[in-house]
Design a protein around this motif. Structure first.
Motif, PDB file in Angstrom:
ATOM      1  N   LYS A   1     -12.829   5.951   4.596  1.00 24.68           N
ATOM      2  CA  LYS A   1     -11.645   6.593   4.891  1.00 24.68           C
ATOM      3  C   LYS A   1     -11.833   7.891   5.746  1.00 24.68           C
ATOM      4  O   LYS A   1     -12.838   8.546   5.384  1.00 24.68           O
TER       5      LYS A   1
ATOM      6  N   CYS B   1       0.841  -1.154   0.139  1.00 26.95           N
ATOM      7  CA  CYS B   1      -0.134  -0.395   0.259  1.00 26.95           C
ATOM      8  C   CYS B   1       0.511   1.580   0.280  1.00 26.95           C
ATOM      9  O   CYS B   1       2.377   1.287  -0.275  1.00 26.95           O
TER      10      CYS B   1
ATOM     11  N   ASN C   1      -8.037   1.937  -3.938  1.00 29.14           N
ATOM     12  CA  ASN C   1      -6.774   1.612  -4.609  1.00 29.14           C
ATOM     13  C   ASN C   1      -6.890   0.667  -5.803  1.00 29.14           C
ATOM     14  O   ASN C   1      -6.172   1.326  -6.631  1.00 29.14           O
TER      15      ASN C   1
ATOM     16  N   TYR D   1      -8.256   4.012   6.608  1.00 31.91           N
ATOM     17  CA  TYR D   1      -9.273   3.037   5.870  1.00 31.91           C
ATOM     18  C   TYR D   1      -9.953   2.146   6.901  1.00 31.91           C
ATOM     19  O   TYR D   1      -9.489   1.851   8.482  1.00 31.91           O
TER      20      TYR D   1
ATOM     21  N   TRP E   1       1.240   6.752   2.924  1.00 30.05           N
ATOM     22  CA  TRP E   1       0.646   7.279   4.084  1.00 30.05           C
ATOM     23  C   TRP E   1      -0.829   6.567   4.156  1.00 30.05           C
ATOM     24  O   TRP E   1      -1.677   7.331   4.829  1.00 30.05           O
ATOM     25  N   GLN E   2      -1.281   5.402   3.848  1.00 33.76           N
ATOM     26  CA  GLN E   2      -2.370   4.759   3.944  1.00 33.76           C
ATOM     27  C   GLN E   2      -2.548   3.802   5.401  1.00 33.76           C
ATOM     28  O   GLN E   2      -1.526   2.784   5.432  1.00 33.76           O
ATOM     29  N   TYR E   3      -3.516   4.071   5.999  1.00 37.08           N
ATOM     30  CA  TYR E   3      -3.242   3.039   7.632  1.00 37.08           C
ATOM     31  C   TYR E   3      -4.853   2.099   7.120  1.00 37.08           C
ATOM     32  O   TYR E   3      -5.626   3.186   6.644  1.00 37.08           O
TER      33      TYR E   3
ATOM     34  N   GLU F   1      -3.937   8.812   5.290  1.00 36.63           N
ATOM     35  CA  GLU F   1      -5.402   8.005   5.535  1.00 36.63           C
ATOM     36  C   GLU F   1      -5.806   7.385   5.345  1.00 36.63           C
ATOM     37  O   GLU F   1      -5.211   6.166   6.194  1.00 36.63           O
TER      38      GLU F   1
ATOM     39  N   ARG G   1      -8.963   0.233   1.657  1.00 38.54           N
ATOM     40  CA  ARG G   1      -8.200  -0.357   1.004  1.00 38.54           C
ATOM     41  C   ARG G   1      -7.761   0.007   0.048  1.00 38.54           C
ATOM     42  O   ARG G   1      -7.015   0.223  -1.301  1.00 38.54           O
TER      43      ARG G   1
END
Length: 553
Positions: A331, A269, A366, A356, A272-274, A354, A362
């Motif tokens: 999100k 991923c 994506n 989710y 910055w995506q959590y 971000e 997520r």
């Protein structure tokens, strides 16, 4: 102007005389008088008023207005102590009655001594009578002098560079002023140490100078008075640099290597995506990089904050973000801030994170629907694929299949390609054989539940798992890689330009109901085999499913 209750009313204003090179400034003149102000507009020339101190080479504009009783008139001339004077401008009735206005411009050019005093004297006299001494309208032969108007000149021995200390953000601008104790601007010559401040204005003969900070660090700005080079002062400035090195965040900056944007391994991923901590399952947030750089320390320091969730080690260069708080519907956008100067916003840098609700959300946002996730056949594991996200083309290093996508939607593990198998722990599974009772089998299916498909061989009592996908929220919304139910001969080029032929399904991300997948896949598989062999197909198709329902915690 000030109006004193113990003196006559005098209007005196200071200004710069345009075109007189070398003159420092116009001095604002203030009256000092002992004669009372009469009611109304009846005013007399003050017996004495004094201008404030002025510097050498100053320009002075004096202006006043007064009323003289009809029995008197006023005229003027500079006394013997006067400096260079540039003429009196008088507008006053010649008949000795009424109100008039007087102005004069005096220059103290070429004065080099540090202290001086000059005066201008006015004269008042009874108006002449017709045929009297001096003639009509002429000055009397013996005028009565009034005390002089005095101008004091003095070079101050106090010199300031202001502000005495400040800070500026990197590439920002900062202005310094030279002032004396009377708060007058002092033309000066300016220098800085060390290098790193770029002047944006002239640095000599000016009372102020503006710099831009091009390198972070501590700097000294020094001014030297052009009036008196023995007078000098300095000020300090810290050029503060703040950067967020990771994650690059939104918007994405152009990068040479995509590895700076996306994890090239689990959890595959963007950095910055959590996933919300309750649904994270594997604590990837502990390894997702947040890193900053501030200089110089002090005065700069690391002061991180987030608009939602919490930060651990928020005063260090590498804090850890914990994505807790309310679970989002899809999100949440979270602001990540780095303030190098404490609670103030000066030099603040921000990024967006971000969060989710789960891994499934997520992946869905994506990868979406309809893009290829690789190629089938013997080369499936090594077939690169690409997708577009955040206005960038992202390359994935190998194919993702249905089982890998189910695992990844569950906990972000397994790398996207699994030869066989789906999560079992935490699920309760129910088996259904052909003909499938779809309404019963899928009644109440919920987000995160899984449906798997099998070919069951009654002769041997064995089964082979053929496919699986994950519920997005209803039985009509089952999501996964290689999820488009169409069996035929395919050709595709991967992201490296290599081409592949294979027979099977489409290797695309897709949303479909479990019932449609089952029926359409069987129908297209049967047709393909009959077209290929030219005779009715009697082989085994998908004939069994299992519904894996998530156990409630």
């Amino acid at each position: 102007m000030k109006r004193k209750t113990t003196g006559a009313w005098v209007v005196i204003a200071g200004c710069m005389l345009a075109g007189l090179a070398g003159f420092a400034r116009a001095a604002a003149l203030q009256e000092q008088t002992s004669k009372p102000v009469r009611p109304g507009s009846h005013h007399v020339l003050p017996e004495d008023f004094r201008a404030p101190n002025v510097e050498p080479n100053a320009v002075i504009l004096a202006h006043w207005k007064l009323h003289v009783p009809a029995a008197q008139r006023y005229y003027h001339r500079p006394n013997s102590q006067s400096p260079t004077w540039r003429g009196w401008i008088a507008a006053f009735p010649t008949n000795c009655a009424g109100t008039g206005t007087f102005s004069c411009i005096v220059t103290t050019n070429n004065i080099t001594e540090l202290n001086f005093q000059y005066g201008f004297r006015g004269y008042v006299d009874p108006c002449p009578v017709e045929g009297g001494a001096g003639g009509a309208g002429g000055p009397p032969s013996e005028p009565k002098p009034l005390p002089p108007w005095l101008v004091d000149g003095k070079t101050t021995n106090t010199y300031f560079v202001l502000p005495s200390y400040t800070n500026v953000c990197l590439n920002g601008q900062i202005t310094f002023w030279a002032r004396n104790e009377a708060n007058w601007a002092v033309p000066s010559t300016w220098t800085t140490t060390p290098a790193g401040l770029t002047p944006l204005t002239p640095t000599s003969g000016v009372a102020s100078v503006t710099y831009s900070a091009t390198e972070p660090g501590h700097y000294t700005v020094r001014g030297v008075s052009d009036w008196n080079p023995s007078l000098t002062d300095s000020a300090g400035v810290d050029a503060v640099s703040s950067q967020i090195l990771e994650p690059k965040g939104l918007p994405i900056f152009p990068l040479d290597a995509i590895g700076s944007d996306i994890f090239r391994a689990n959890p595959y991923c963007f950095k910055w995506q959590y996933v919300h901590v309750i649904n994270e399952r594997v604590p990837y947030h502990a390894t997702q990089p947040i890193e900053g750089l501030v200089k110089p320390i002090p005065p700069a320091a690391y002061n991180w904050s987030v608009s939602e969730g919490k930060l651990e080690d928020a005063v260090n260069s590498k804090p850890t973000y914990v994505p807790d708080g309310p679970i989002p519907n899809a999100k949440n956008m979270v602001d990540l801030s780095l303030r190098p100067l404490g609670a103030i916003l000066h030099c603040e840098k921000t990024r967006q994170l971000e969060v989710y609700r789960d891994h499934l959300e997520r992946d869905y946002q994506n990868f979406g629907k309809g893009i290829p996730c690789g190629a089938g056949g013997e080369s499936s594991v090594s077939a690169d694929w690409k997708f577009e996200r955040y206005d960038k083309v992202i390359r994935m290093p190998h194919s993702w299949n249905c089982f890998g996508s189910v695992w990844h939607a569950y906990d972000g593990t397994k790398g996207g390609y699994v030869s066989n198998g789906i999560p079992q722990e935490g699920f309760a599974a129910q088996k259904y054989d052909d003909p499938i009772p779809w309404e019963k089998a899928l009644k109440g299916i919920k987000r995160g539940d899984i449906v798997s498909f099998y070919t069951y061989y009654p002769d041997t009592n064995k089964e082979r798992m053929q496919h699986a996908h994950t519920c997005l929220g209803s039985s009509e919304q089952m999501y996964g890689a290689n999820n488009r139910p169409e069996f035929r001969l395919w050709w595709r080029q991967d992201s490296t330009g290599k081409g592949y032929w294979w027979s099977g399904t489409s290797w695309e991300w897709w949303v479909v109901s479990s019932k449609d997948y089952y029926e359409k896949l069987n129908a297209s598989h049967k047709k393909y085999m009959e077209d290929f062999f030219g005779e009715p197909y009697e082989g085994q198709l998908i004939n069994r499913i299992r519904v894996h329902r998530r156990k409630q915690p």
